[in-house]
Write a protein that holds these residues in place. Sequence first.
Motif, PDB file in Angstrom:
ATOM      1  N   VAL A   1       8.592   6.769  10.934  1.00 30.96           N
ATOM      2  CA  VAL A   1       8.811   7.999  11.707  1.00 30.96           C
ATOM      3  C   VAL A   1       9.501   9.046  10.841  1.00 30.96           C
ATOM      4  O   VAL A   1       9.140  10.229  10.870  1.00 30.96           O
ATOM      5  CB  VAL A   1       9.642   7.698  12.971  1.00 30.96           C
ATOM      6  CG1 VAL A   1      10.103   8.997  13.637  1.00 30.96           C
ATOM      7  CG2 VAL A   1       8.834   6.870  13.961  1.00 30.96           C
ATOM      8  N   ALA A   2      10.465   8.623  10.028  1.00 30.73           N
ATOM      9  CA  ALA A   2      11.188   9.560   9.172  1.00 30.73           C
ATOM     10  C   ALA A   2      10.261  10.185   8.134  1.00 30.73           C
ATOM     11  O   ALA A   2      10.253  11.411   7.935  1.00 30.73           O
ATOM     12  CB  ALA A   2      12.358   8.847   8.491  1.00 30.73           C
ATOM     13  N   VAL A   3       9.469   9.352   7.470  1.00 35.30           N
ATOM     14  CA  VAL A   3       8.579   9.861   6.422  1.00 35.30           C
ATOM     15  C   VAL A   3       7.484  10.746   7.019  1.00 35.30           C
ATOM     16  O   VAL A   3       7.194  11.837   6.514  1.00 35.30           O
ATOM     17  CB  VAL A   3       7.953   8.697   5.629  1.00 35.30           C
ATOM     18  CG1 VAL A   3       6.901   9.233   4.643  1.00 35.30           C
ATOM     19  CG2 VAL A   3       9.021   7.930   4.871  1.00 35.30           C
ATOM     20  N   LEU A   4       6.884  10.283   8.094  1.00 37.65           N
ATOM     21  CA  LEU A   4       5.815  11.059   8.712  1.00 37.65           C
ATOM     22  C   LEU A   4       6.340  12.386   9.256  1.00 37.65           C
ATOM     23  O   LEU A   4       5.657  13.410   9.192  1.00 37.65           O
ATOM     24  CB  LEU A   4       5.162  10.246   9.832  1.00 37.65           C
ATOM     25  CG  LEU A   4       4.368   9.015   9.390  1.00 37.65           C
ATOM     26  CD1 LEU A   4       3.988   8.152  10.590  1.00 37.65           C
ATOM     27  CD2 LEU A   4       3.116   9.424   8.624  1.00 37.65           C
ATOM     28  N   GLY A   5       7.551  12.359   9.780  1.00 37.96           N
ATOM     29  CA  GLY A   5       8.151  13.597  10.271  1.00 37.96           C
ATOM     30  C   GLY A   5       8.348  14.609   9.156  1.00 37.96           C
ATOM     31  O   GLY A   5       8.132  15.808   9.351  1.00 37.96           O
ATOM     32  N   ARG A   6       8.739  14.129   7.976  1.00 36.77           N
ATOM     33  CA  ARG A   6       8.923  15.034   6.836  1.00 36.77           C
ATOM     34  C   ARG A   6       7.603  15.637   6.377  1.00 36.77           C
ATOM     35  O   ARG A   6       7.583  16.688   5.731  1.00 36.77           O
ATOM     36  CB  ARG A   6       9.589  14.292   5.671  1.00 36.77           C
ATOM     37  CG  ARG A   6      11.052  13.977   5.895  1.00 36.77           C
ATOM     38  CD  ARG A   6      11.769  13.657   4.597  1.00 36.77           C
ATOM     39  NE  ARG A   6      11.242  12.489   3.944  1.00 36.77           N
ATOM     40  CZ  ARG A   6      11.677  11.248   4.156  1.00 36.77           C
ATOM     41  NH1 ARG A   6      12.666  11.035   5.037  1.00 36.77           N
ATOM     42  NH2 ARG A   6      11.170  10.219   3.517  1.00 36.77           N
ATOM     43  N   HIS A   7       6.490  14.991   6.712  1.00 35.23           N
ATOM     44  CA  HIS A   7       5.166  15.505   6.342  1.00 35.23           C
ATOM     45  C   HIS A   7       4.503  16.272   7.487  1.00 35.23           C
ATOM     46  O   HIS A   7       3.298  16.508   7.462  1.00 35.23           O
ATOM     47  CB  HIS A   7       4.270  14.353   5.878  1.00 35.23           C
ATOM     48  CG  HIS A   7       4.597  13.870   4.493  1.00 35.23           C
ATOM     49  ND1 HIS A   7       5.614  12.987   4.232  1.00 35.23           N
ATOM     50  CD2 HIS A   7       4.036  14.171   3.283  1.00 35.23           C
ATOM     51  CE1 HIS A   7       5.669  12.745   2.929  1.00 35.23           C
ATOM     52  NE2 HIS A   7       4.727  13.440   2.341  1.00 35.23           N
ATOM     53  N   GLY A   8       5.271  16.632   8.479  1.00 33.95           N
ATOM     54  CA  GLY A   8       4.769  17.519   9.513  1.00 33.95           C
ATOM     55  C   GLY A   8       4.149  16.855  10.731  1.00 33.95           C
ATOM     56  O   GLY A   8       3.598  17.543  11.593  1.00 33.95           O
ATOM     57  N   PHE A   9       4.243  15.519  10.841  1.00 26.22           N
ATOM     58  CA  PHE A   9       3.661  14.829  11.993  1.00 26.22           C
ATOM     59  C   PHE A   9       4.657  14.771  13.149  1.00 26.22           C
ATOM     60  O   PHE A   9       5.870  14.611  12.930  1.00 26.22           O
ATOM     61  CB  PHE A   9       3.253  13.398  11.619  1.00 26.22           C
ATOM     62  CG  PHE A   9       2.116  13.320  10.651  1.00 26.22           C
ATOM     63  CD1 PHE A   9       0.806  13.390  11.104  1.00 26.22           C
ATOM     64  CD2 PHE A   9       2.348  13.179   9.293  1.00 26.22           C
ATOM     65  CE1 PHE A   9      -0.254  13.312  10.206  1.00 26.22           C
ATOM     66  CE2 PHE A   9       1.300  13.110   8.396  1.00 26.22           C
ATOM     67  CZ  PHE A   9      -0.006  13.184   8.850  1.00 26.22           C
ATOM     68  N   GLN A  10       4.134  14.905  14.358  1.00 27.45           N
ATOM     69  CA  GLN A  10       4.927  14.673  15.561  1.00 27.45           C
ATOM     70  C   GLN A  10       4.605  13.246  16.018  1.00 27.45           C
ATOM     71  O   GLN A  10       3.503  12.971  16.500  1.00 27.45           O
ATOM     72  CB  GLN A  10       4.568  15.670  16.649  1.00 27.45           C
ATOM     73  CG  GLN A  10       4.785  17.123  16.258  1.00 27.45           C
ATOM     74  CD  GLN A  10       4.242  18.067  17.303  1.00 27.45           C
ATOM     75  OE1 GLN A  10       4.164  17.736  18.487  1.00 27.45           O
ATOM     76  NE2 GLN A  10       3.854  19.261  16.875  1.00 27.45           N
TER      77      GLN A  10
END
Length: 251
Positions: A17-26
């Motif tokens: 969740v942390a990595v994906l959030g940094r790449h713009g994913f909700q």
Amino acid sequence: MRLLLVEDDERVAAALVAVLGRHGFQVRHARSGHEALDALVPDGNEPYRVVLLDLGLPDRDGFEVCSRIRAGSGVPVIMVTARADIRSRIHGLNLGADDYITKPYDMGELLARIHAVARRGAVPAAVAVPAPDTVPQQRGPLESRGIVIDRERRRVSVDGRDVPLTRKEFDLLALLAQSPGVVYRREQIFSEVWRSGWEGNGRTLEVHIGSLRTKLALPGLVEAVRGVGYRLIPESPAPAADTPPPARAER
């Protein structure tokens, strides 16, 4: 881009969740199969573009969850699991998964795979409009041997009977039906349908071809051309009506 993460391991999920959030994913995190299926019920919000599905869930097997997702939705599914054996890969793809990646994986590769399947399924499955880069470009339904392939609605029928197909099965059939009788090389099929190379994936193609033959109830529809690829057998022309011989001129 909204993404549904189905993962029961809290530490793995938190890191993703942390990595994906940094790449713009909700990202929405579902911890069980039941929670994942509930999350996919339309609620008026922007639909999920991709589902990351772990197979080892506490309440039900991930394969069952994938099958139930595919029965009611065409949202792209990537199976993310420690099950690296080829039988699990084939089973997952045959159930309708769009991709399969094994743990441990490189985060850059996972991100690339997420973007790849999201591009192919850019329109949510509830609308079910084919992606332009995986379905033949000509418009209108394809018809051959009693089969009608409606590419706008992504539906297939045989002699008036609807036949449910997975995303890949539909794209494979639509490709072959584009030019009945023409042999499509394995490399070309994987490039057009899976957007990848075929090396090491020959069994995956065989499984999808076998599934098409079974679901369409037409065992001889798709012919394997040994060492080359596959072709759709064209409809045999109707026999010409008997023509009476010309009358002899009277003398």
